[in-house]
Write a protein that holds these residues in place. Structure first.
Motif, PDB file in Angstrom:
ATOM      1  N   SER A  42       0.829  -1.214   0.000  1.00  0.00           N
ATOM      2  CA  SER A  42       0.000   0.000   0.000  1.00  0.00           C
ATOM      3  C   SER A  42       0.858   1.256   0.000  1.00  0.00           C
ATOM      4  CB  SER A  42      -0.928   0.010   1.217  1.00  0.00           C
ATOM      5  OG  SER A  42      -1.818  -1.053   1.160  1.00  0.00           O
ATOM      6  N   HIS A  43       1.889   1.245   0.831  1.00  0.00           N
ATOM      7  CA  HIS A  43       2.775   2.407   0.927  1.00  0.00           C
ATOM      8  C   HIS A  43       3.408   2.725  -0.427  1.00  0.00           C
ATOM      9  CE1 HIS A  43       5.841   5.118   2.522  1.00  0.00           C
ATOM     10  NE2 HIS A  43       6.718   4.409   1.839  1.00  0.00           N
ATOM     11  N   PHE A  44       3.968   1.697  -1.070  1.00  0.00           N
ATOM     12  CA  PHE A  44       4.656   1.949  -2.333  1.00  0.00           C
ATOM     13  C   PHE A  44       3.694   2.170  -3.498  1.00  0.00           C
ATOM     14  CE2 PHE A  44       8.206   0.557   0.201  1.00  0.00           C
ATOM     15  CZ  PHE A  44       9.146   1.512  -0.156  1.00  0.00           C
ATOM     16  N   ALA A  50       1.688   8.905  -6.613  1.00  0.00           N
ATOM     17  CA  ALA A  50       2.107  10.297  -6.447  1.00  0.00           C
ATOM     18  C   ALA A  50       3.143  10.681  -7.496  1.00  0.00           C
ATOM     19  CB  ALA A  50       2.662  10.507  -5.039  1.00  0.00           C
ATOM     20  N   THR A  51       4.046   9.771  -7.792  1.00  0.00           N
ATOM     21  CA  THR A  51       5.065  10.032  -8.811  1.00  0.00           C
ATOM     22  C   THR A  51       4.416  10.163 -10.184  1.00  0.00           C
ATOM     23  OG1 THR A  51       6.741   8.863  -7.532  1.00  0.00           O
ATOM     24  CG2 THR A  51       7.172   9.144  -9.889  1.00  0.00           C
ATOM     25  N   ARG A  52       3.480   9.271 -10.492  1.00  0.00           N
ATOM     26  CA  ARG A  52       2.774   9.367 -11.789  1.00  0.00           C
ATOM     27  C   ARG A  52       2.067  10.705 -11.922  1.00  0.00           C
ATOM     28  NH1 ARG A  52       1.033   3.979 -10.375  1.00  0.00           N
ATOM     29  NH2 ARG A  52       2.326   2.499 -11.491  1.00  0.00           N
ATOM     30  N   LYS A  53       1.399  11.144 -10.868  1.00  0.00           N
ATOM     31  CA  LYS A  53       0.690  12.434 -10.913  1.00  0.00           C
ATOM     32  C   LYS A  53       1.672  13.578 -11.100  1.00  0.00           C
ATOM     33  CE  LYS A  53      -3.342  11.155  -8.222  1.00  0.00           C
ATOM     34  NZ  LYS A  53      -4.092  11.351  -6.963  1.00  0.00           N
ATOM     35  N   ARG A  54       2.788  13.540 -10.369  1.00  0.00           N
ATOM     36  CA  ARG A  54       3.772  14.606 -10.477  1.00  0.00           C
ATOM     37  C   ARG A  54       4.359  14.660 -11.884  1.00  0.00           C
ATOM     38  NH1 ARG A  54       6.954  13.007  -6.666  1.00  0.00           N
ATOM     39  NH2 ARG A  54       8.624  12.211  -7.958  1.00  0.00           N
ATOM     40  N   ILE A  55       4.630  13.519 -12.473  1.00  0.00           N
ATOM     41  CA  ILE A  55       5.185  13.462 -13.826  1.00  0.00           C
ATOM     42  C   ILE A  55       4.157  13.968 -14.849  1.00  0.00           C
ATOM     43  CG2 ILE A  55       5.929  11.902 -15.675  1.00  0.00           C
ATOM     44  CD1 ILE A  55       7.283  10.229 -13.464  1.00  0.00           C
ATOM     45  N   SER A  56       2.906  13.539 -14.697  1.00  0.00           N
ATOM     46  CA  SER A  56       1.883  13.955 -15.671  1.00  0.00           C
ATOM     47  C   SER A  56       1.587  15.446 -15.572  1.00  0.00           C
ATOM     48  CB  SER A  56       0.598  13.143 -15.493  1.00  0.00           C
ATOM     49  OG  SER A  56      -0.018  13.450 -14.259  1.00  0.00           O
ATOM     50  N   ASN A  57       1.776  16.061 -14.424  1.00  0.00           N
ATOM     51  CA  ASN A  57       1.555  17.507 -14.265  1.00  0.00           C
ATOM     52  C   ASN A  57       2.661  18.332 -14.894  1.00  0.00           C
ATOM     53  OD1 ASN A  57      -0.852  17.160 -12.904  1.00  0.00           O
ATOM     54  ND2 ASN A  57       0.087  17.238 -10.894  1.00  0.00           N
TER      55      ASN A  57
END
Length: 59
Positions: A42-44, A50-57
């Motif tokens: 769950s943690h990872f 979060a990384t996917r969202k940051r990259i897509s932004n």
């Protein structure tokens, strides 16, 4: 192990063996309680999302 020792371990097979053995010993001697697999997953999963969202932004 200092970062320079890690670099040396990547070059010298004997140094790498010593580094791996040291890490195994550290893990075996670790007295912290085990973390349930589902907690780790769950943690990872959250970190990956979060990384996917940051990259897509950034696009």
């Amino acid at each position: 192990m200092a970062s320079s020792a890690l670099v040396q371990a990547r070059i010298d097979p004997d140094a790498h063996d010593a580094w791996v053995r040291q890490k195994v010993l550290e893990a075996l001697e670790d007295t912290r309680p085990a973390v349930p697999n589902q907690d780790v997953e769950s943690h990872f999963a959250a970190r990956r999302e979060a990384t996917r969202k940051r990259i897509s932004n950034k696009r």
